[in-house]
Design a protein around this motif. Structure first.
Motif, PDB file in Angstrom:
ATOM      1  N   ARG A  62       0.834  -1.210   0.000  1.00 54.28           N
ATOM      2  CA  ARG A  62       0.000   0.000   0.000  1.00 54.28           C
ATOM      3  C   ARG A  62       0.867   1.257   0.000  1.00 54.28           C
ATOM      4  O   ARG A  62       0.550   2.243  -0.677  1.00 54.28           O
ATOM      5  CB  ARG A  62      -0.923   0.005   1.223  1.00 54.28           C
ATOM      6  N   PHE A  63       1.955   1.210   0.767  1.00 54.63           N
ATOM      7  CA  PHE A  63       2.876   2.341   0.838  1.00 54.63           C
ATOM      8  C   PHE A  63       3.425   2.678  -0.549  1.00 54.63           C
ATOM      9  O   PHE A  63       3.463   3.846  -0.950  1.00 54.63           O
ATOM     10  CB  PHE A  63       4.015   1.987   1.801  1.00 54.63           C
ATOM     11  N   CYS A  64       3.841   1.666  -1.298  1.00 51.01           N
ATOM     12  CA  CYS A  64       4.395   1.883  -2.642  1.00 51.01           C
ATOM     13  C   CYS A  64       3.324   2.388  -3.605  1.00 51.01           C
ATOM     14  O   CYS A  64       3.568   3.301  -4.401  1.00 51.01           O
ATOM     15  CB  CYS A  64       5.018   0.595  -3.175  1.00 51.01           C
ATOM     16  N   LYS A  65       2.122   1.800  -3.534  1.00 54.49           N
ATOM     17  CA  LYS A  65       1.058   2.167  -4.458  1.00 54.49           C
ATOM     18  C   LYS A  65       0.493   3.550  -4.159  1.00 54.49           C
ATOM     19  O   LYS A  65      -0.104   4.178  -5.036  1.00 54.49           O
ATOM     20  CB  LYS A  65      -0.053   1.118  -4.420  1.00 54.49           C
ATOM     21  N   ASN A  66       0.676   4.028  -2.926  1.00 57.13           N
ATOM     22  CA  ASN A  66       0.201   5.365  -2.551  1.00 57.13           C
ATOM     23  C   ASN A  66       1.257   6.445  -2.741  1.00 57.13           C
ATOM     24  O   ASN A  66       1.200   7.502  -2.117  1.00 57.13           O
ATOM     25  CB  ASN A  66      -0.272   5.363  -1.096  1.00 57.13           C
ATOM     26  N   GLY A  67       2.226   6.166  -3.624  1.00 57.02           N
ATOM     27  CA  GLY A  67       3.233   7.177  -3.950  1.00 57.02           C
ATOM     28  C   GLY A  67       4.320   7.320  -2.913  1.00 57.02           C
ATOM     29  O   GLY A  67       4.920   8.390  -2.796  1.00 57.02           O
ATOM     30  N   PHE A  68       4.579   6.253  -2.135  1.00 55.34           N
ATOM     31  CA  PHE A  68       5.638   6.229  -1.121  1.00 55.34           C
ATOM     32  C   PHE A  68       5.417   7.288  -0.037  1.00 55.34           C
ATOM     33  O   PHE A  68       6.359   7.885   0.475  1.00 55.34           O
ATOM     34  CB  PHE A  68       7.017   6.415  -1.775  1.00 55.34           C
ATOM     35  N   VAL A  69       4.141   7.518   0.256  1.00 56.37           N
ATOM     36  CA  VAL A  69       3.793   8.462   1.324  1.00 56.37           C
ATOM     37  C   VAL A  69       3.660   7.674   2.626  1.00 56.37           C
ATOM     38  O   VAL A  69       2.859   6.744   2.699  1.00 56.37           O
ATOM     39  CB  VAL A  69       2.468   9.198   1.017  1.00 56.37           C
ATOM     40  N   PRO A  70       4.425   8.013   3.655  1.00 58.92           N
ATOM     41  CA  PRO A  70       4.365   7.277   4.926  1.00 58.92           C
ATOM     42  C   PRO A  70       2.962   7.287   5.523  1.00 58.92           C
ATOM     43  O   PRO A  70       2.182   8.214   5.306  1.00 58.92           O
ATOM     44  CB  PRO A  70       5.350   8.050   5.825  1.00 58.92           C
ATOM     45  N   ARG A  71       2.648   6.244   6.288  1.00 61.72           N
ATOM     46  CA  ARG A  71       1.302   6.108   6.851  1.00 61.72           C
ATOM     47  C   ARG A  71       0.933   7.292   7.743  1.00 61.72           C
ATOM     48  O   ARG A  71      -0.223   7.719   7.764  1.00 61.72           O
ATOM     49  CB  ARG A  71       1.173   4.791   7.635  1.00 61.72           C
ATOM     50  N   ASP A  72       1.911   7.851   8.476  1.00 61.91           N
ATOM     51  CA  ASP A  72       1.620   8.999   9.343  1.00 61.91           C
ATOM     52  C   ASP A  72       1.193  10.208   8.527  1.00 61.91           C
ATOM     53  O   ASP A  72       0.281  10.945   8.913  1.00 61.91           O
ATOM     54  CB  ASP A  72       2.842   9.352  10.196  1.00 61.91           C
ATOM     55  N   GLU A  73       1.871  10.414   7.396  1.00 62.85           N
ATOM     56  CA  GLU A  73       1.523  11.553   6.548  1.00 62.85           C
ATOM     57  C   GLU A  73       0.171  11.327   5.873  1.00 62.85           C
ATOM     58  O   GLU A  73      -0.621  12.259   5.712  1.00 62.85           O
ATOM     59  CB  GLU A  73       2.603  11.780   5.487  1.00 62.85           C
ATOM     60  N   GLN A  74      -0.105  10.060   5.465  1.00 61.09           N
ATOM     61  CA  GLN A  74      -1.408   9.745   4.895  1.00 61.09           C
ATOM     62  C   GLN A  74      -2.520  10.050   5.899  1.00 61.09           C
ATOM     63  O   GLN A  74      -3.548  10.628   5.555  1.00 61.09           O
ATOM     64  CB  GLN A  74      -1.464   8.267   4.507  1.00 61.09           C
ATOM     65  N   ARG A  75      -2.290   9.640   7.157  1.00 60.99           N
ATOM     66  CA  ARG A  75      -3.282   9.880   8.202  1.00 60.99           C
ATOM     67  C   ARG A  75      -3.466  11.380   8.438  1.00 60.99           C
ATOM     68  O   ARG A  75      -4.591  11.855   8.630  1.00 60.99           O
ATOM     69  CB  ARG A  75      -2.825   9.179   9.487  1.00 60.99           C
ATOM     70  N   PHE A  76      -2.357  12.122   8.421  1.00 64.33           N
ATOM     71  CA  PHE A  76      -2.419  13.569   8.624  1.00 64.33           C
ATOM     72  C   PHE A  76      -3.222  14.240   7.511  1.00 64.33           C
ATOM     73  O   PHE A  76      -4.065  15.107   7.770  1.00 64.33           O
ATOM     74  CB  PHE A  76      -1.002  14.147   8.674  1.00 64.33           C
ATOM     75  N   LYS A  77      -2.970  13.820   6.257  1.00 67.30           N
ATOM     76  CA  LYS A  77      -3.699  14.400   5.128  1.00 67.30           C
ATOM     77  C   LYS A  77      -5.187  14.093   5.223  1.00 67.30           C
ATOM     78  O   LYS A  77      -6.027  14.939   4.894  1.00 67.30           O
ATOM     79  CB  LYS A  77      -3.123  13.862   3.809  1.00 67.30           C
ATOM     80  N   LYS A  78      -5.517  12.868   5.671  1.00 69.79           N
ATOM     81  CA  LYS A  78      -6.927  12.519   5.834  1.00 69.79           C
ATOM     82  C   LYS A  78      -7.591  13.396   6.894  1.00 69.79           C
ATOM     83  O   LYS A  78      -8.721  13.851   6.725  1.00 69.79           O
ATOM     84  CB  LYS A  78      -7.057  11.047   6.215  1.00 69.79           C
TER      85      LYS A  78
END
Length: 255
Positions: free
Chosen positions: A147-163
């Motif tokens: 999932r990390f690779c398919k989401n553009g190598f965005v770390p899970r913490d940053e994904q959560r922050f953006k959400k």
């Protein structure tokens, strides 16, 4: 996890592609080792590069090439082993050691054994220790890493922050819309015989409401966190109520 460099992203792609049995450091770096081998010894610990040359004495061109590639490969290996360390620590990859491989010396690459060679020994203890730790272990990727690779190598913490930012912005937009609705509703109630709304204004209000709703629908569809998903569904339900009440109160006021 920190943001990855372009080289580290390439390494991650290779790890994901070859994940599983026989996926060693050697396979990740092999294409960059033309005429070069990496040698790792464990008792005592040491590691270095072995460059193939054409005769016992290297030419000036070979010397320049060795200097250039030593710097380039050293940086690549440094990034590779530290990336593996970070990915393992964060639970993105799993490393499997089979039998007594970790205790054996190993050499991998594309040097030619029956030709003369020049060796460069690494002096950095960190590189040596990590090569000794990882060079004999198979690398397995996890679902989280995929999932990390398919989401553009965005770390899970940053994904959560953006959400969370998106949720906050959506909630703020809905709050503003609700405030406008209350103002309009009270105004209509106070002067119901005198208020007329232009058709374009009505369509604009409804379109803005639909835009917010569509955005929420998309977020809910892609939200894995049950708490956030529940909150968004509740907000979305309230938005539907606001929109329907708004349409009911102002549709009859259109010129």
């Amino acid at each position: 996890m920190r943001i990855l460099s372009d080289l580290e992203k390439e390494i991650c792609t290779k790890i994901l592609k070859n994940s599983g049995s026989n996926n060693f450091i050697a396979n990740i770096i092999d294409t960059d080792l033309k005429g070069v081998c990496i040698e790792v010894k464990r008792n005592p610990k040491s590691a270095g590069l072995i460059f193939t040359i054409n005769s016992d004495i290297p030419t000036d061109e070979e010397k320049e090439n060795i200097i250039f590639r030593t710097e380039k490969l050293s940086f690549f290996i440094l990034q590779l082993v530290n990336l593996l360390k970070m990915l393992e620590k964060d639970g993105y990859i799993l490393l499997l050691e089979r039998g007594s491989n970790s205790k054996q010396d190993n050499k991998f690459g594309r040097c030619i054994s029956n030709l003369p060679s020049i060796k460069h020994t690494f002096s950095d203890e960190n590189i040596i220790s990590l090569l000794c730790a990882y060079s004999n272990k198979e690398i397995y990727s996890t679902d989280e890493f995929e999932r990390f690779c398919k989401n553009g190598f965005v770390p899970r913490d940053e994904q959560r922050f953006k959400k969370q930012i998106t949720i906050t912005q959506s909630a703020l937009g809905i709050a503003i819309l609700a405030l406008l609705f209350n103002i309009c509703y009270n105004l209509f109630k106070a002067t119901s015989d005198n208020i007329k709304i232009n058709k374009n204004q009505y369509q604009g209000i409804i379109q803005n409401t639909n835009d917010i709703k569509n955005k929420l629908d998309f977020i809910i569809k892609n939200e894995n966190d049950d708490i956030n998903s529940g909150l968004l569904k509740n907000i979305n339900s309230k938005l539907d109520s606001i929109k329907n009440q708004l349409k009911k109160n102002i549709k009859e006021k259109i010129n």
